[in-house]
Design a protein around this motif. Structure first.
Motif, PDB file in Angstrom:
ATOM      1  N   ASP A 244      21.817   9.056  -5.890  1.00 22.27           N
ATOM      2  CA  ASP A 244      21.138  10.243  -5.372  1.00 22.27           C
ATOM      3  C   ASP A 244      21.305  10.327  -3.857  1.00 22.27           C
ATOM      4  O   ASP A 244      21.328   9.303  -3.163  1.00 22.27           O
ATOM      5  N   GLN A 245      21.380  11.560  -3.367  1.00 21.38           N
ATOM      6  CA  GLN A 245      21.537  11.801  -1.934  1.00 21.38           C
ATOM      7  C   GLN A 245      20.406  12.705  -1.455  1.00 21.38           C
ATOM      8  O   GLN A 245      20.086  13.706  -2.095  1.00 21.38           O
ATOM      9  N   TYR A 246      19.820  12.319  -0.296  1.00 19.47           N
ATOM     10  CA  TYR A 246      18.683  13.053   0.250  1.00 19.47           C
ATOM     11  C   TYR A 246      18.972  13.399   1.707  1.00 19.47           C
ATOM     12  O   TYR A 246      19.227  12.496   2.518  1.00 19.47           O
ATOM     13  N   PRO A 247      18.939  14.677   2.069  1.00 18.55           N
ATOM     14  CA  PRO A 247      19.112  15.040   3.489  1.00 18.55           C
ATOM     15  C   PRO A 247      17.891  14.644   4.308  1.00 18.55           C
ATOM     16  O   PRO A 247      16.800  14.412   3.780  1.00 18.55           O
ATOM     17  N   ALA A 248      18.090  14.574   5.622  1.00 22.56           N
ATOM     18  CA  ALA A 248      17.017  14.114   6.506  1.00 22.56           C
ATOM     19  C   ALA A 248      15.838  15.069   6.517  1.00 22.56           C
ATOM     20  O   ALA A 248      14.688  14.646   6.689  1.00 22.56           O
ATOM     21  N   ILE A 249      16.084  16.357   6.333  1.00 20.82           N
ATOM     22  CA  ILE A 249      14.984  17.320   6.383  1.00 20.82           C
ATOM     23  C   ILE A 249      14.008  17.123   5.226  1.00 20.82           C
ATOM     24  O   ILE A 249      12.829  17.485   5.324  1.00 20.82           O
ATOM     25  N   ILE A 250      14.476  16.518   4.132  1.00 21.50           N
ATOM     26  CA  ILE A 250      13.601  16.293   2.978  1.00 21.50           C
ATOM     27  C   ILE A 250      12.788  15.019   3.154  1.00 21.50           C
ATOM     28  O   ILE A 250      11.556  15.028   3.033  1.00 21.50           O
ATOM     29  N   TRP A 251      13.471  13.891   3.451  1.00 22.27           N
ATOM     30  CA  TRP A 251      12.704  12.649   3.518  1.00 22.27           C
ATOM     31  C   TRP A 251      11.863  12.557   4.787  1.00 22.27           C
ATOM     32  O   TRP A 251      10.856  11.835   4.814  1.00 22.27           O
ATOM     33  N   ARG A 252      12.228  13.295   5.840  1.00 16.79           N
ATOM     34  CA  ARG A 252      11.393  13.295   7.042  1.00 16.79           C
ATOM     35  C   ARG A 252      10.117  14.112   6.873  1.00 16.79           C
ATOM     36  O   ARG A 252       9.210  14.020   7.697  1.00 16.79           O
ATOM     37  N   SER A 253      10.050  14.891   5.836  1.00 20.63           N
ATOM     38  CA  SER A 253       8.825  15.650   5.572  1.00 20.63           C
ATOM     39  C   SER A 253       7.747  14.800   4.909  1.00 20.63           C
ATOM     40  O   SER A 253       6.611  15.269   4.754  1.00 20.63           O
ATOM     41  N   GLN A 254       8.076  13.568   4.518  1.00 23.14           N
ATOM     42  CA  GLN A 254       7.119  12.665   3.879  1.00 23.14           C
ATOM     43  C   GLN A 254       6.763  11.540   4.852  1.00 23.14           C
ATOM     44  O   GLN A 254       7.642  10.816   5.336  1.00 23.14           O
ATOM     45  N   ARG A 255       5.502  11.400   5.121  1.00 23.45           N
ATOM     46  CA  ARG A 255       5.048  10.406   6.097  1.00 23.45           C
ATOM     47  C   ARG A 255       5.310   8.985   5.615  1.00 23.45           C
ATOM     48  O   ARG A 255       5.715   8.120   6.399  1.00 23.45           O
ATOM     49  N   THR A 256       5.091   8.721   4.335  1.00 25.53           N
ATOM     50  CA  THR A 256       5.315   7.367   3.812  1.00 25.53           C
ATOM     51  C   THR A 256       6.787   6.963   3.907  1.00 25.53           C
ATOM     52  O   THR A 256       7.100   5.800   4.181  1.00 25.53           O
TER      53      THR A 256
ATOM     54  N   TYR B  18       0.830  -1.210   0.000  1.00 34.15           N
ATOM     55  CA  TYR B  18       0.000   0.000   0.000  1.00 34.15           C
ATOM     56  C   TYR B  18       0.866   1.262   0.000  1.00 34.15           C
ATOM     57  O   TYR B  18       0.566   2.242  -0.705  1.00 34.15           O
ATOM     58  N   LEU B  19       1.958   1.262   0.762  1.00 30.65           N
ATOM     59  CA  LEU B  19       2.844   2.427   0.781  1.00 30.65           C
ATOM     60  C   LEU B  19       3.486   2.661  -0.579  1.00 30.65           C
ATOM     61  O   LEU B  19       3.624   3.810  -1.031  1.00 30.65           O
ATOM     62  N   ASN B  20       3.880   1.588  -1.254  1.00 36.42           N
ATOM     63  CA  ASN B  20       4.486   1.745  -2.578  1.00 36.42           C
ATOM     64  C   ASN B  20       3.482   2.272  -3.599  1.00 36.42           C
ATOM     65  O   ASN B  20       3.825   3.099  -4.457  1.00 36.42           O
ATOM     66  N   LEU B  21       2.259   1.805  -3.510  1.00 36.56           N
ATOM     67  CA  LEU B  21       1.244   2.268  -4.463  1.00 36.56           C
ATOM     68  C   LEU B  21       0.850   3.719  -4.222  1.00 36.56           C
ATOM     69  O   LEU B  21       0.529   4.450  -5.170  1.00 36.56           O
ATOM     70  N   SER B  22       0.884   4.129  -2.955  1.00 35.16           N
ATOM     71  CA  SER B  22       0.492   5.503  -2.635  1.00 35.16           C
ATOM     72  C   SER B  22       1.653   6.487  -2.678  1.00 35.16           C
ATOM     73  O   SER B  22       1.456   7.681  -2.429  1.00 35.16           O
ATOM     74  N   ALA B  23       2.871   6.006  -2.967  1.00 33.64           N
ATOM     75  CA  ALA B  23       4.027   6.905  -2.987  1.00 33.64           C
ATOM     76  C   ALA B  23       4.002   7.846  -4.183  1.00 33.64           C
ATOM     77  O   ALA B  23       4.520   8.965  -4.115  1.00 33.64           O
ATOM     78  N   GLY B  24       3.425   7.409  -5.284  1.00 42.00           N
ATOM     79  CA  GLY B  24       3.395   8.254  -6.473  1.00 42.00           C
ATOM     80  C   GLY B  24       2.790   7.496  -7.637  1.00 42.00           C
ATOM     81  O   GLY B  24       2.464   6.304  -7.532  1.00 42.00           O
ATOM     82  N   PRO B  25       2.635   8.156  -8.758  1.00 39.99           N
ATOM     83  CA  PRO B  25       2.042   7.488  -9.929  1.00 39.99           C
ATOM     84  C   PRO B  25       2.995   6.455 -10.520  1.00 39.99           C
ATOM     85  O   PRO B  25       4.220   6.554 -10.389  1.00 39.99           O
TER      86      PRO B  25
ATOM     87  N   ILE C  97       7.567   5.944   7.570  1.00 44.39           N
ATOM     88  CA  ILE C  97       7.033   4.619   7.901  1.00 44.39           C
ATOM     89  C   ILE C  97       7.820   3.521   7.187  1.00 44.39           C
ATOM     90  O   ILE C  97       8.147   2.479   7.777  1.00 44.39           O
ATOM     91  N   ALA C  98       8.152   3.747   5.922  1.00 47.57           N
ATOM     92  CA  ALA C  98       8.881   2.733   5.157  1.00 47.57           C
ATOM     93  C   ALA C  98      10.266   2.485   5.743  1.00 47.57           C
ATOM     94  O   ALA C  98      10.694   1.327   5.908  1.00 47.57           O
ATOM     95  N   PHE C  99      10.976   3.552   6.082  1.00 48.18           N
ATOM     96  CA  PHE C  99      12.304   3.381   6.674  1.00 48.18           C
ATOM     97  C   PHE C  99      12.220   2.749   8.061  1.00 48.18           C
ATOM     98  O   PHE C  99      13.081   1.951   8.445  1.00 48.18           O
ATOM     99  N   GLY C 100      11.191   3.103   8.815  1.00 46.29           N
ATOM    100  CA  GLY C 100      11.028   2.494  10.131  1.00 46.29           C
ATOM    101  C   GLY C 100      10.766   0.999  10.053  1.00 46.29           C
ATOM    102  O   GLY C 100      11.346   0.204  10.812  1.00 46.29           O
ATOM    103  N   LEU C 101       9.902   0.592   9.115  1.00 46.42           N
ATOM    104  CA  LEU C 101       9.624  -0.836   8.956  1.00 46.42           C
ATOM    105  C   LEU C 101      10.854  -1.603   8.483  1.00 46.42           C
ATOM    106  O   LEU C 101      11.166  -2.687   8.991  1.00 46.42           O
ATOM    107  N   SER C 102      11.558  -1.054   7.503  1.00 44.73           N
ATOM    108  CA  SER C 102      12.739  -1.752   6.982  1.00 44.73           C
ATOM    109  C   SER C 102      13.871  -1.799   8.002  1.00 44.73           C
ATOM    110  O   SER C 102      14.701  -2.714   7.976  1.00 44.73           O
ATOM    111  N   THR C 103      13.914  -0.825   8.913  1.00 45.54           N
ATOM    112  CA  THR C 103      14.985  -0.803   9.915  1.00 45.54           C
ATOM    113  C   THR C 103      14.729  -1.782  11.046  1.00 45.54           C
ATOM    114  O   THR C 103      15.641  -2.502  11.486  1.00 45.54           O
TER     115      THR C 103
END
Length: 274
Positions: free
Chosen positions: A158-170, A133-140, A173-179
């Motif tokens: 690609d590199q993403y700072p924490a302030i960017i990916w922490r602004s997305q709820r999905t 469900y998270l993958n389907l709702s992440a984007g088109p 949750i995805a990183f928390g589950l995988s961790t």
């Protein structure tokens, strides 16, 4: 002769069982690696406070090739678990007899395996479905054009700072589950099999092997200490003993008493009585 024929017939079964285990334990992961490479747009991404993370191109073929594998494996395990529990409750006496005749599988171990399969049934499929469900709702969904389009500039990272990916709820949750999914599964497995009797025996054997040099050193030190104490006691006893003095003065001559028994030397006068 019957025993020899029984061993001959048992060898193909063991070989077939070993090949099945290798196909499940090694074949499926290798197949997943190949399928993951097909739908990976570039090497990986780097997320701050997370680390390296695989990138899966969000396209329709990615779901049967990569995303749906945990759900499929969980459903197969669930079917086997339900059928096994159903057969056990129907033929409990026969199951106990089979367990009694088996040397490698005891009743406690069998029940632990069934409990582990039940936990997998309750956790794997729901968590994997939520990940879908998270993958389907992440984007088109992106269209699959061809291999060259999907793998264009594959060496990109690609590199993403924490302030960017922490602004997305999905993403959170995805990183928390995988961790936490992997250590959670490890703790569950250890809870079922880490405190068993055979595991405790292995722990004790390992402890004896590790502490053997220490115990040998302790014995040598105790022997040396006891020897040193004995030597000190011997020296202290010899030092505190009083010396023995011998009187070297000449002995005085003892007086001699001579008794003259010669009767002739005495004048014996007879008295006459009138």
């Amino acid at each position: 002769m019957f025993h020899r024929n029984r061993l001959i017939f048992a060898q193909p079964k063991k070989r077939r069982a070993m090949m099945t285990d290798l196909a499940i334990g090694l074949g499926i992961p290798v197949l997943q690696i190949i399928f993951q490479y097909i739908v990976s747009g570039h090497r990986f991404d780097i997320y701050e406070q997370v680390g390296c993370y695989p990138f899966t191109y969000n396209t329709a073929p990615a779901y049967p090739l990569s995303v749906l594998w945990p759900i499929f494996i969980g459903l197969v395990s669930a079917v086997y678990c339900i059928l096994t529990l159903r057969a056990f409750f129907r033929r409990r006496a026969q199951f106990m007899q089979c367990l009694a005749s088996s040397s490698g599988l005891t009743a406690n171990r069998y029940f632990r395996l069934m409990a582990l399969a039940t936990v997998e049934l309750l956790c794997t499929v729901p968590i994997s479905t939520y990940g879908l469900y998270l993958n389907l709702s992440a984007g088109p969904l992106n269209p699959w054009i061809n291999w060259a389009n999907v793998h264009y500039d594959y060496s990109q990272v690609d590199q993403y700072p924490a302030i960017i990916w922490r602004s997305q709820r999905t993403a959170i949750i995805a990183f928390g589950l995988s961790t936490w999914a992997v250590p959670f599964c490890a703790l569950i497995f250890f809870a079922f099999f880490g405190f068993a009797e055979e595991a405790r025996k292995n722990y004790f054997t390992f402890w004896l092997t590790v502490t053997k040099p220490l115990r040998m050193g302790g014995r040598l030190n105790s022997l040396k200490l006891s020897k040193l104490l004995n030597e000190r006691r011997a020296t202290s006893s010899s030092a505190t003993s009083l010396p023995v003095f011998v009187d070297t003065k000449p002995a005085l001559p003892s007086p001699t008493i001579s008794v003259d028994t010669d009767i002739d030397s005495y004048d014996v006068k007879e008295k006459s009585f009138a």
